[in-house]
Scaffold this motif. Structure first.
Motif: not given
Length: 151
Positions: A90-93, A97
């Motif tokens: 998980d990345g931003h929002g 990734t």
């Protein structure tokens, strides 16, 4: 037969797209044959190598680097994940990734010599200066076509 530029017309030229696709298929086949004993294809190697250079890498950035739409990128990543070469995080929002696993780093390392041999063979036969000019021209085509699709 060498044509003079003054006699060239757009209508008399080979389709740019078809010429590039033929060259791409042929060159890909050449690299794949040189890399066949590594257990990884050129397409897989290219994706893994680009991830490894910038990891962790947002999928949107990887799609941009590889000039792929998201659907095509996801299809390309599925077998890499199945092999255990990449991990999606998980990345931003809602963004994801991607990074190489230790198995992915090993796959790239085990394939790099074969890739270098293919690269060296092709560039030596084609000519270093000629390749440098061609690479620049291809980058220009990417830029021009991307700009044209956004207009």
């Amino acid at each position: 037969m060498h044509m003079h530029h003054s006699s060239l017309t757009i209508d008399g030229l080979t389709c740019v797209c078809n010429a590039l696709r033929k060259a791409s298929r042929s060159v890909t086949r050449f690299y794949d044959e040189k890399m066949e004993n590594t257990g990884i294809s050129l397409a897989q190697f290219a994706v893994l190598r680009n991830i490894g250079r910038r990891e962790p890498l947002p999928l949107m950035d990887l799609a941009h680097i590889l000039v792929m739409d998201r659907t095509t990128l996801y299809r390309a990543l599925k077998p890499l994940a199945r092999e255990g070469w990449i991990a999606l995080d998980d990345g931003h929002g809602r963004a994801k990734t991607v990074r190489l696993t230790s198995k992915g780093h090993e796959a790239v390392a085990n394939s790099t010599d074969a890739w270098h041999a293919a690269q060296r063979s092709l560039v030596e036969r084609f000519g270093l200066d000629r390749w440098a000019t061609t690479e620049t021209a291809l980058q220009d085509l990417v830029t021009i076509s991307q700009e044209a699709t956004t207009q």
